[in-house]
Enzyme design. Sequence first.
Site, PDB file in Angstrom:
ATOM      1  N   ASN A   1      38.597 -41.057 -22.031  1.00  8.24           N
ATOM      2  CA  ASN A   1      36.969 -40.518 -22.609  1.00  8.24           C
ATOM      3  C   ASN A   1      36.438 -39.618 -21.415  1.00  8.24           C
ATOM      4  O   ASN A   1      36.463 -39.910 -20.033  1.00  8.24           O
ATOM      5  CB  ASN A   1      36.057 -41.864 -22.588  1.00  8.24           C
ATOM      6  CG  ASN A   1      34.773 -41.220 -22.996  1.00  8.24           C
ATOM      7  OD1 ASN A   1      34.563 -40.048 -23.212  1.00  8.24           O
ATOM      8  ND2 ASN A   1      33.903 -42.191 -23.339  1.00  8.24           N
TER       9      ASN A   1
ATOM     10  N   HIS B   1      28.418 -41.848 -32.212  1.00  9.55           N
ATOM     11  CA  HIS B   1      28.653 -43.495 -31.868  1.00  9.55           C
ATOM     12  C   HIS B   1      29.410 -44.169 -33.163  1.00  9.55           C
ATOM     13  O   HIS B   1      29.430 -45.311 -33.258  1.00  9.55           O
ATOM     14  CB  HIS B   1      27.400 -44.171 -31.959  1.00  9.55           C
ATOM     15  CG  HIS B   1      26.446 -43.824 -30.458  1.00  9.55           C
ATOM     16  ND1 HIS B   1      25.411 -43.541 -30.512  1.00  9.55           N
ATOM     17  CD2 HIS B   1      26.796 -43.464 -29.561  1.00  9.55           C
ATOM     18  CE1 HIS B   1      24.654 -43.506 -29.524  1.00  9.55           C
ATOM     19  NE2 HIS B   1      25.692 -43.219 -28.520  1.00  9.55           N
TER      20      HIS B   1
ATOM     21  N   ARG C   1      38.895 -39.933 -26.951  1.00  7.57           N
ATOM     22  CA  ARG C   1      37.657 -40.037 -27.421  1.00  7.57           C
ATOM     23  C   ARG C   1      37.205 -38.525 -27.683  1.00  7.57           C
ATOM     24  O   ARG C   1      37.243 -37.496 -26.514  1.00  7.57           O
ATOM     25  CB  ARG C   1      36.669 -40.727 -26.573  1.00  7.57           C
ATOM     26  CG  ARG C   1      35.407 -40.652 -27.241  1.00  7.57           C
ATOM     27  CD  ARG C   1      34.099 -41.135 -26.485  1.00  7.57           C
ATOM     28  NE  ARG C   1      32.719 -41.159 -27.159  1.00  7.57           N
ATOM     29  CZ  ARG C   1      31.856 -41.065 -26.620  1.00  7.57           C
ATOM     30  NH1 ARG C   1      31.637 -40.823 -25.375  1.00  7.57           N
ATOM     31  NH2 ARG C   1      30.713 -40.681 -27.256  1.00  7.57           N
TER      32      ARG C   1
ATOM     33  N   ARG D   1      16.365 -38.512 -24.145  1.00  2.90           N
ATOM     34  CA  ARG D   1      15.966 -37.719 -25.376  1.00  2.90           C
ATOM     35  C   ARG D   1      15.020 -38.395 -26.223  1.00  2.90           C
ATOM     36  O   ARG D   1      14.632 -39.303 -26.448  1.00  2.90           O
ATOM     37  CB  ARG D   1      17.555 -37.868 -26.173  1.00  2.90           C
ATOM     38  CG  ARG D   1      18.532 -37.511 -25.527  1.00  2.90           C
ATOM     39  CD  ARG D   1      19.944 -37.309 -26.548  1.00  2.90           C
ATOM     40  NE  ARG D   1      21.232 -37.238 -25.893  1.00  2.90           N
ATOM     41  CZ  ARG D   1      22.162 -38.162 -25.981  1.00  2.90           C
ATOM     42  NH1 ARG D   1      22.082 -39.002 -26.821  1.00  2.90           N
ATOM     43  NH2 ARG D   1      23.219 -37.956 -25.006  1.00  2.90           N
TER      44      ARG D   1
ATOM     45  N   GLU E   1      34.577 -49.610 -28.103  1.00  7.07           N
ATOM     46  CA  GLU E   1      34.918 -48.425 -28.427  1.00  7.07           C
ATOM     47  C   GLU E   1      36.679 -47.991 -28.191  1.00  7.07           C
ATOM     48  O   GLU E   1      37.328 -47.522 -28.924  1.00  7.07           O
ATOM     49  CB  GLU E   1      34.080 -47.284 -28.040  1.00  7.07           C
ATOM     50  CG  GLU E   1      32.676 -47.345 -28.823  1.00  7.07           C
ATOM     51  CD  GLU E   1      31.531 -46.333 -27.843  1.00  7.07           C
ATOM     52  OE1 GLU E   1      31.213 -46.977 -26.901  1.00  7.07           O
ATOM     53  OE2 GLU E   1      31.362 -45.413 -28.371  1.00  7.07           O
TER      54      GLU E   1
END
Length: 396
Positions: free
Chosen positions: A7, A178, A89, A239, A382
């Site tokens: 990743n 996600h 990823r 965010r 993940e």
Amino acid sequence: MDVLVLNCGSSSLKYQLLNMETETLLVKGLCERIGIDGQLKHDRGDKVYEAALPMPDHEAAVKIVLDALLNPEHGVIKSMDEITAVGHRVVHGGEHFTDSVLITDDVERIIEECSALAPLHNPPNLTGIRACKHIMPAVPQVAVFDTAFHAGMPAKAYLYAIPYEYYEEHKIRKYGFHGTSHKYVSMRAAEILGKPYKELKIITCHLGNGASVCAIDGGRSVDTSMGLTPLEGLIMGTRSGDIDPVLVTFIMQKENKTAQETLDILNKKSGVLGISGVSSDFRDIGQAASEGCERAQAALDAYCYRVARYIGSYITAMNGADAIVFTAGVGENSIQTREEICKYLTCFGAEADSEKNNSRGAEVDFSKDHAKVRTLVIPTNEELVIARDTKQLIKK
Ligand code: AMP
């Protein structure tokens, strides 16, 4: 069969090596400060190896990871041949990729094209892919996209109500992110509940530094809160999530900012950090709130309220829900956040049991025994989804 999962971020590289016969983690690690100086943390479980090593670019970092994997003292393999495949990823697959793919030159080109939609994420993902191709040309590489799980969303969920030509010409639509996490925890929820995945309506809340909610009907993502980019939806660490778009030009005028500076504020200085003025980390905000900081409490209240509103709207989207799943840093660890969110959901038949909810980082069904809608914590994984997809593709 060992699969290396990578990743790559702009200055970091997270990795895991998994044995995919047994689905066990052999080692995990992190390269940080790539392009600056370079720091490796290599964690085998029984011992952790840390070192400052020069990492001028991602290729140097990949070589350092391979050296660490092969190292006689803290490594886990004897030869590079033991790495059967690499799973990467990749954040944005646009409309092209509805599933994971074996990486070819064409795939690389399309990932590059999708960089326009994820300028912060796709370029470093691609750098990692190219570094591996260069160093391990014979090892198959697989791309697993954050967007792919949401690719089957219906048009009513992904279309923005703007001129349709913008969708046709520029591919402006909701994509969602996600995906590997939402997929993993929803599948695991079906296993825990002992019911067929295809027969369940599940709402998954990935509440980490970035956060999104997903409505999964019969194993298919039918709506999700992030949009064209990860800025839309929930209030996150830094965010803003959903806002009136007019805020952008309003802030530009009032604060004398450029469009890019304003987007940076919405991405990096907003969210619970912006409201609280304390931190983007829920541990700091919780502490400040308990000491009487009103803005910290306001941030937590707004956060939970937004998550609950999304859950409510997704129960409507699916005309019901069997389970609500909490995952990622906040979802797995913040007992208070789960408790507060669930208070809004009793009208739907979801009721949290405070005693069962009093747990961090572990799988638990924390619903009251009689609750119609089950509420669960499931730690996400993940990397395992990436490794499973990689294994499946190279077997083909
Ligand atoms: P992630 O992006 O999934 O790694 O989540 C990171 C976030 O999880 C941090 O910024 C914290 O806000 C939150 N977090 C981690 N541990 C805890 C904890 N024990 N209690 C509350 N929040 C936590």
